[in-house]
Design an enzyme around this catalytic site. Structure first.
Site, PDB file in Angstrom:
ATOM      1  N   CYS A 172      -6.724  -0.128  -5.584  1.00 46.22           N
ATOM      2  CA  CYS A 172      -7.866  -1.171  -6.039  1.00 46.22           C
ATOM      3  C   CYS A 172      -7.554  -2.652  -5.874  1.00 46.22           C
ATOM      4  CB  CYS A 172      -8.166  -1.050  -7.339  1.00 46.22           C
ATOM      5  SG  CYS A 172      -9.725  -1.534  -7.788  1.00 46.22           S
ATOM      6  N   HIS A 265     -10.087   4.497  -7.850  1.00 43.84           N
ATOM      7  CA  HIS A 265      -9.214   4.859  -9.016  1.00 43.84           C
ATOM      8  C   HIS A 265      -9.109   6.554  -9.135  1.00 43.84           C
ATOM      9  CE1 HIS A 265      -8.344   0.860 -10.383  1.00 43.84           C
ATOM     10  NE2 HIS A 265      -9.594   0.562 -10.343  1.00 43.84           N
ATOM     11  N   GLU A 267      -6.872   7.902 -10.194  1.00 37.42           N
ATOM     12  CA  GLU A 267      -6.132   8.331 -11.448  1.00 37.42           C
ATOM     13  C   GLU A 267      -6.756   8.093 -12.689  1.00 37.42           C
ATOM     14  OE1 GLU A 267      -6.280   3.792 -11.428  1.00 37.42           O
ATOM     15  OE2 GLU A 267      -6.360   5.469  -9.840  1.00 37.42           O
TER      16      GLU A 267
END
EC number: 2.3.1.46
Length: 339
Positions: A172, A265, A267
């Site tokens: 990011c 993202h 994660e």
């Protein structure tokens, strides 16, 4: 995992070594004197091959322990740690993770005791080498690079990684920072924050980093940073592996496998975007409801993660093909390649 090169000596090793060709070995070894011709903690007796190909079982067991470094720039560090560690742990490879901080200011979201116990400063590791480095995102989408309090430290870490890290994964905002430092691309900012779960297309299905990807997949985004696909193609030598019509370039990498960039993202947990939306709503910022996230676009309903399998596969591919298989036998010689 254990940091073998720092003098730590485990009483034994247990784990599984996957050689990547359908064969795997379960390891249960006890500490003892080094065998004749053994290598790994010192100079090898003869030249050893890179990566996992052609290694004997004893050497393969040592290679199964990778040294990883996470530069965590997110405010809620414990939450971010758990998210990345969950993805990294979905692998037969054993990883010794160190957490790095470069901002000495007092944290408002993470206890000082936690930072002091689990994080190291750059000075502590600047003379070490690592198999992999992850640089996380940061809530700095509307801040000019020159106004980022730790921008000089970011530049220092990225420059240091060229000679001390096999492969670095930027996530990011860190992608935006790295593109500026490495390729001179100026900061590009969207007028409206990109927030939600977006469809993406895999452009190179046979690339190592996208091996096993579906032709289309979902991934969450939460950023002001803009990554137009045409800018990446025109001003860098990076291969774009996946993109989104709405979110732009999503996944791209250098051909020598030492740099990987993820603009979203993967994660994130199922409720991370919901937490960000509620935070901004309570702060009176009037945020838009994250796209394609809440059931029926109703923030009162509990969202579900629709990107988890893609996230796990992405990190497994990065660890296997970009870190493990190109890490040099001796980390003092940082010139890995699969070619």
């Amino acid at each position: 995992g254990y940091a073998f090169q720092q003098g730590k000596s485990p009483p034994g090793l247990q784990g599984v070594v996957d050689l990547g060709d359908g064969r795997a070995y379960e390891i249960d070894a006890k500490a003892g004197p080094a065998l004749a011709g053994a290598a790994g903690l010192g100079a090898p007796v003869k030249a050893a091959p890179q990566g996992g190909a052609g290694l004997n079982l004893a050497t393969a067991a040592l290679f199964a322990f990778l040294g990883g470094l996470i530069l965590n720039l997110m405010p809620k560090k414990i939450e971010t740690e758990n998210q990345f560690l969950r993805l990294l742990s979905n692998s037969p490879l054993q990883i010794d993770i160190q957490l790095l901080r470069i901002d000495s200011r007092e944290s408002k979201n993470t206890p000082a005791e936690h930072l002091n116990n689990f994080y190291c400063d750059f000075e502590d590791i600047q003379n070490e080498n690592f198999d992999g480095l992850i640089v996380t995102g940061a809530p700095l989408g509307l801040v000019d690079f020159c106004d980022v309090a730790y921008w000089p430290q970011i530049e220092r870490v990225i420059d240091w990684a060229k000679n001390h890290v096999t492969s670095t994964l930027f996530v990011c905002w860190a992608v935006q920072a790295a593109l500026n430092i490495l390729y001179g691309i100026p900061k590009m900012t969207r007028e409206v924050k990109l927030s939600g779960v977006y469809p993406h297309q895999t452009l190179q299905q046979h690339a190592l980093l996208t091996r096993g990807f579906d032709e289309s997949f979902l991934a969450p985004h939460s950023r002001y940073a803009d990554f137009p696909t045409e800018v990446i193609r025109q001003y860098t030598d990076l291969d774009i592996l996946a993109e989104s019509e709405q979110a732009g370039a999503y996944l791209f990498a250098s051909r020598d496998k030492r740099l990987a960039f993820v603009t979203g993202h993967p994660e994130y947990d199922a409720l991370t975007l919901a937490g960000e939306y509620c935070r901004d709503h309570e702060a009176g910022l009037d945020p838009a409801v994250p796209l394609n996230y809440f059931p029926d676009d109703n923030p009162a309903l509990t969202p579900k993660a629709t990107w988890r399998s893609h996230g796990h596969l992405l990190f497994s591919n990065w660890l296997n093909y970009y870190v493990y298989q190109i890490t040099p036998y001796d980390l003092r010689h940082m010139n890995p390649t699969l070619d």
